[in-house]
Scaffold this motif. Structure first.
Motif, mmCIF file in Angstrom:
data_model
loop_
_atom_site.group_PDB
_atom_site.id
_atom_site.type_symbol
_atom_site.label_atom_id
_atom_site.label_comp_id
_atom_site.label_asym_id
_atom_site.label_seq_id
_atom_site.Cartn_x
_atom_site.Cartn_y
_atom_site.Cartn_z
ATOM 1 N N ILE A 129 36.428 49.333 38.755
ATOM 2 C CA ILE A 129 37.787 49.807 38.474
ATOM 3 C C ILE A 129 38.720 49.562 39.646
ATOM 4 O O ILE A 129 39.926 49.675 39.503
ATOM 5 N N LYS A 130 38.163 49.230 40.807
ATOM 6 C CA LYS A 130 38.996 48.919 41.965
ATOM 7 C C LYS A 130 38.239 47.941 42.843
ATOM 8 O O LYS A 130 37.110 48.210 43.233
ATOM 9 N N GLU A 131 38.853 46.802 43.109
ATOM 10 C CA GLU A 131 38.241 45.819 43.981
ATOM 11 C C GLU A 131 38.814 45.990 45.371
ATOM 12 O O GLU A 131 40.017 46.084 45.549
ATOM 13 N N SER A 132 37.928 46.059 46.348
ATOM 14 C CA SER A 132 38.367 46.298 47.713
ATOM 15 C C SER A 132 37.558 45.419 48.663
ATOM 16 O O SER A 132 36.745 45.914 49.433
ATOM 17 N N GLY A 133 37.749 44.112 48.564
ATOM 18 C CA GLY A 133 37.030 43.194 49.439
ATOM 19 C C GLY A 133 35.537 43.267 49.210
ATOM 20 O O GLY A 133 35.051 42.966 48.139
ATOM 21 N N SER A 134 34.784 43.706 50.207
ATOM 22 C CA SER A 134 33.330 43.740 50.090
ATOM 23 C C SER A 134 32.818 45.008 49.414
ATOM 24 O O SER A 134 31.654 45.096 49.072
ATOM 25 N N SER A 135 33.675 46.009 49.228
ATOM 26 C CA SER A 135 33.213 47.244 48.592
ATOM 27 C C SER A 135 34.015 47.502 47.323
ATOM 28 O O SER A 135 35.166 47.901 47.366
ATOM 29 N N ASP A 136 33.382 47.241 46.178
ATOM 30 C CA ASP A 136 34.012 47.478 44.886
ATOM 31 C C ASP A 136 33.660 48.888 44.411
ATOM 32 O O ASP A 136 32.622 49.438 44.767
ATOM 33 N N PHE A 137 34.533 49.476 43.605
ATOM 34 C CA PHE A 137 34.318 50.825 43.122
ATOM 35 C C PHE A 137 34.075 50.808 41.617
ATOM 36 O O PHE A 137 34.946 50.416 40.856
ATOM 37 N N ALA A 138 32.882 51.248 41.192
ATOM 38 C CA ALA A 138 32.547 51.320 39.773
ATOM 39 C C ALA A 138 32.920 52.704 39.240
ATOM 40 O O ALA A 138 32.889 53.695 39.965
ATOM 41 N N SER A 139 33.258 52.749 37.981
ATOM 42 C CA SER A 139 33.646 53.994 37.340
ATOM 43 C C SER A 139 32.428 54.857 37.040
ATOM 44 O O SER A 139 31.370 54.354 36.687
ATOM 45 N N ARG A 140 32.605 56.158 37.138
ATOM 46 C CA ARG A 140 31.566 57.096 36.715
ATOM 47 C C ARG A 140 31.847 57.573 35.293
ATOM 48 O O ARG A 140 31.057 58.311 34.716
ATOM 49 N N ARG A 141 33.000 57.165 34.753
ATOM 50 C CA ARG A 141 33.387 57.538 33.400
ATOM 51 C C ARG A 141 33.545 56.269 32.571
ATOM 52 O O ARG A 141 33.968 55.240 33.081
ATOM 53 N N LEU A 142 33.249 56.382 31.301
ATOM 54 C CA LEU A 142 33.437 55.261 30.395
ATOM 55 C C LEU A 142 34.925 54.951 30.312
ATOM 56 O O LEU A 142 35.740 55.833 30.059
ATOM 57 N N GLN A 143 35.283 53.703 30.554
ATOM 58 C CA GLN A 143 36.676 53.263 30.542
ATOM 59 C C GLN A 143 36.951 52.442 29.283
ATOM 60 O O GLN A 143 36.040 51.849 28.713
#
Length: 119
Positions: A64-78
């Motif tokens: 849900i958010k790309e941040s270079g080498s550390s991407d953030f995956a959702s904990r909720r169904l999107q």
């Protein structure tokens, strides 16, 4: 609503390398309570090919958010609405270095822009 997954069933033709048939059915420990925000998904009875720009709904727990080498995956169904893309456009913008590329068994959908929504 929070539920635990009781069992999963991966599509028998799933290919980890190429991501073909990347779908999983999940059985929940407790059934969902349908309301205005929680409803069953509608599936098409048609085998007709979707044309480019056809608007469809996609869902998942992806990035849900790309941040270079550390991407953030959702904990909720999107969920989001995205247009179907021609395979050539998808391959040129997303899969240019992916082994196997886009195959006839895949469907690409999204907005071709940096930070756009896709599937």
């Amino acid at each position: 609503q929070v539920r635990q997954v009781k069992a999963t069933r991966v599509h028998p033709d799933f290919n980890m390398l190429g991501y073909e048939s990347g779908i999983v059915l999940m059985q929940l420990d407790i059934p969902l309570e349908y309301n205005a925000a929680v409803r069953p998904v509608c599936l098409s009875n048609s085998t007709e090919t979707l044309s480019s720009s056809y608007l469809c709904t996609v869902s998942g727990w992806g990035i849900i958010k790309e941040s270079g080498s550390s991407d953030f995956a959702s904990r909720r169904l999107q969920q989001t609405g995205v247009p179907v893309l021609e395979n050539e456009i998808c391959e040129r913008n997303y899969y240019f270095s992916h082994p196997g590329g886009i195959t006839a068994r895949m469907l690409s959908a999204g907005f071709v822009s940096v930070g756009g929504q896709d599937s």
